[in-house]
Design a protein around this motif. Structure first.
Motif, short mmCIF file in Angstrom:
data_model
loop_
_atom_site.label_atom_id
_atom_site.label_comp_id
_atom_site.label_asym_id
_atom_site.label_seq_id
_atom_site.Cartn_x
_atom_site.Cartn_y
_atom_site.Cartn_z
N GLU A 54 -26.03 43.03 44.82
CA GLU A 54 -25.17 42.98 45.32
C GLU A 54 -23.81 41.88 45.32
N VAL A 55 -22.82 42.00 45.60
CA VAL A 55 -21.33 41.46 45.17
C VAL A 55 -20.52 42.12 46.23
N SER A 56 -20.34 41.20 47.21
CA SER A 56 -19.69 41.37 48.87
C SER A 56 -17.22 40.20 47.81
N ILE A 57 -16.44 41.21 48.06
CA ILE A 57 -15.46 40.11 48.17
C ILE A 57 -14.73 40.89 49.52
N PRO A 58 -14.17 39.86 50.00
CA PRO A 58 -15.33 38.54 50.80
C PRO A 58 -16.50 38.45 51.11
N GLY A 59 -16.60 37.02 50.35
CA GLY A 59 -17.61 36.73 50.38
C GLY A 59 -18.82 37.13 51.94
N TYR A 60 -17.85 37.15 52.81
CA TYR A 60 -18.11 36.70 53.94
C TYR A 60 -19.29 38.19 55.12
N VAL A 61 -18.07 39.37 53.96
CA VAL A 61 -18.84 40.40 54.37
C VAL A 61 -19.41 41.55 54.94
N SER A 62 -20.44 41.16 54.05
CA SER A 62 -22.14 42.00 53.86
C SER A 62 -22.92 40.91 54.92
N PRO A 63 -22.70 39.39 54.62
CA PRO A 63 -23.43 38.62 56.29
C PRO A 63 -23.22 39.42 57.71
N LEU A 64 -21.88 39.87 57.45
CA LEU A 64 -21.09 39.76 58.78
C LEU A 64 -21.58 41.26 59.70
N VAL A 65 -21.53 41.43 58.05
CA VAL A 65 -22.53 43.35 58.32
C VAL A 65 -24.05 43.48 58.89
N HIS A 66 -24.56 42.61 58.00
CA HIS A 66 -26.03 42.47 58.79
C HIS A 66 -26.02 41.75 60.66
N LEU A 67 -25.40 40.53 60.48
CA LEU A 67 -25.07 40.42 61.53
C LEU A 67 -24.54 41.23 62.75
N ALA A 68 -23.87 41.77 62.42
CA ALA A 68 -23.44 42.99 63.40
C ALA A 68 -24.73 44.13 63.27
N GLY A 69 -25.23 44.29 62.87
CA GLY A 69 -25.88 45.45 62.98
C GLY A 69 -27.62 45.13 63.54
N LEU A 70 -27.54 43.54 63.95
CA LEU A 70 -28.69 43.23 64.17
C LEU A 70 -28.04 43.24 66.01
N LEU A 71 -26.65 43.46 66.24
CA LEU A 71 -26.40 43.10 67.73
C LEU A 71 -27.36 44.59 68.36
N PRO A 72 -27.09 44.76 69.76
CA PRO A 72 -27.27 45.83 70.45
C PRO A 72 -25.42 47.10 70.11
N GLN A 73 -25.88 48.43 70.40
CA GLN A 73 -24.40 49.58 70.08
C GLN A 73 -23.44 49.05 70.74
N ARG A 74 -23.63 48.29 71.75
CA ARG A 74 -22.43 48.13 73.34
C ARG A 74 -21.74 46.74 71.85
N LEU A 75 -22.34 45.57 71.83
CA LEU A 75 -21.44 44.55 70.76
C LEU A 75 -21.22 44.85 69.72
N ARG A 76 -21.82 45.78 69.17
CA ARG A 76 -21.91 46.34 68.20
C ARG A 76 -19.96 46.44 67.65
#
Length: 278
Positions: free
Chosen positions: A221-243
């Motif tokens: 997997e290659v994301s451009i910009p590189g922070y997109v995949s980590p950001l989505v992963h971190l967002a997925g760890l949040l409860p829906q009301r924060l995500r």
């Protein structure tokens, strides 16, 4: 010139414009031998003559089995066994989900998803026999998120990522590499009139450089910009009301972006709905 690319035989779908053209250009400059396929064989041949090095252009309809097989066979007849297939062809209709024409839905699935499946199915067996080869697919950040207004497009890109995840495991240990490149919004005709959200507008050259880099340093997997995949992963760890509010700030609302605009009419009419040029 990077020695990793010199002499490689590279086949690129959707190669006559935008991202595909730039991928062809950069591979050719690096010493690869390239064949570009495009729905317009004329455009593919014109572009091939404009690029440096050894480049050929062919007609290719990724939605047609015979056409795709012919493109790959022609590439190998002209240049030799294919080292790299770049699945780049794609189309996008943008707007409210309940306004999307059935023709647009079918076209996106046929090109973006089934076209990739077809390319992998046709090229991977030969690579597996030779125990070498690399399949690089241009997906989208929409493989990880689903912007409003791009629901079906995102579904095809999610499907591509899911399909290739399974194929990659099936090809493990065979010498065949599989990579998915997922850019944000790129300055091409496909994205005309859309918004970029929190990310900057990318250029075709940004994506092409990522493709050459992943062939040199293979990874899945290659994301451009590189922070997109980590950001989505971190967002997925949040409860829906924060995500939800986080993603609403980062991901563009394309329904709002194209509302009342005719900027996409010509592209969508020609490339997605199959309307004749006026």
């Amino acid at each position: 010139m990077k020695r990793t690319h010199a002499g490689l035989v590279v086949a690129i779908t959707g190669g006559a414009a935008g991202i595909g053209r730039e991928i062809a250009h950069q591979f050719a400059e690096a010493g690869a031998r390239v064949c570009i396929g495009d729905l317009s064989g004329h455009d593919a041949r014109v572009v091939a003559r404009q690029l440096p090095g050894t480049v050929h252009g062919c007609e290719l309809d990724v939605t047609d089995e015979r056409s795709f097989h012919s493109f790959l066979a022609t590439t190998e007849a002209l240049l030799g066994p294919i080292d790299v297939l770049v699945n780049n062809a794609g189309v996008m209709w943008v707007g409210s989900f309940d306004a999307e024409p059935d023709t647009a839905t079918a076209r996106m699935i046929a090109v973006n998803l089934h076209g990739v499946i077809r390319g992998v199915r046709l090229v991977a067996p030969g690579m597996r026999t030779r125990r070498r080869g690399h399949i690089v697919t241009i997906a989208s950040a929409a493989a990880k998120v689903s912007p409003p207004g791009e629901s079906t497009y995102a579904a095809t890109k999610h499907g591509v990522l899911g399909y290739l995840t399974g194929v990659r495991e099936e090809l493990r240990g065979t010498g065949v590499r599989v990579s998915v490149v997922m850019p944000g919004v790129v300055d091409t005709e496909l994205a005309v009139g859309t918004a970029t959200g929190a990310a900057k507008l990318l250029q075709p050259g940004d994506v092409a450089r990522a493709v050459l880099d992943v062939v040199e340093r293979p990874r899945f997997e290659v994301s451009i910009p590189g922070y997109v995949s980590p950001l989505v992963h971190l967002a997925g760890l949040l409860p829906q009301r924060l995500r939800d509010p986080l993603l609403r700030r980062a991901v563009p609302n394309q329904v709002a972006a194209v509302r009342g605009s005719a900027a996409r009419d010509a592209y969508e009419g020609r490339r997605v709905l199959g309307e004749p040029d006026s």
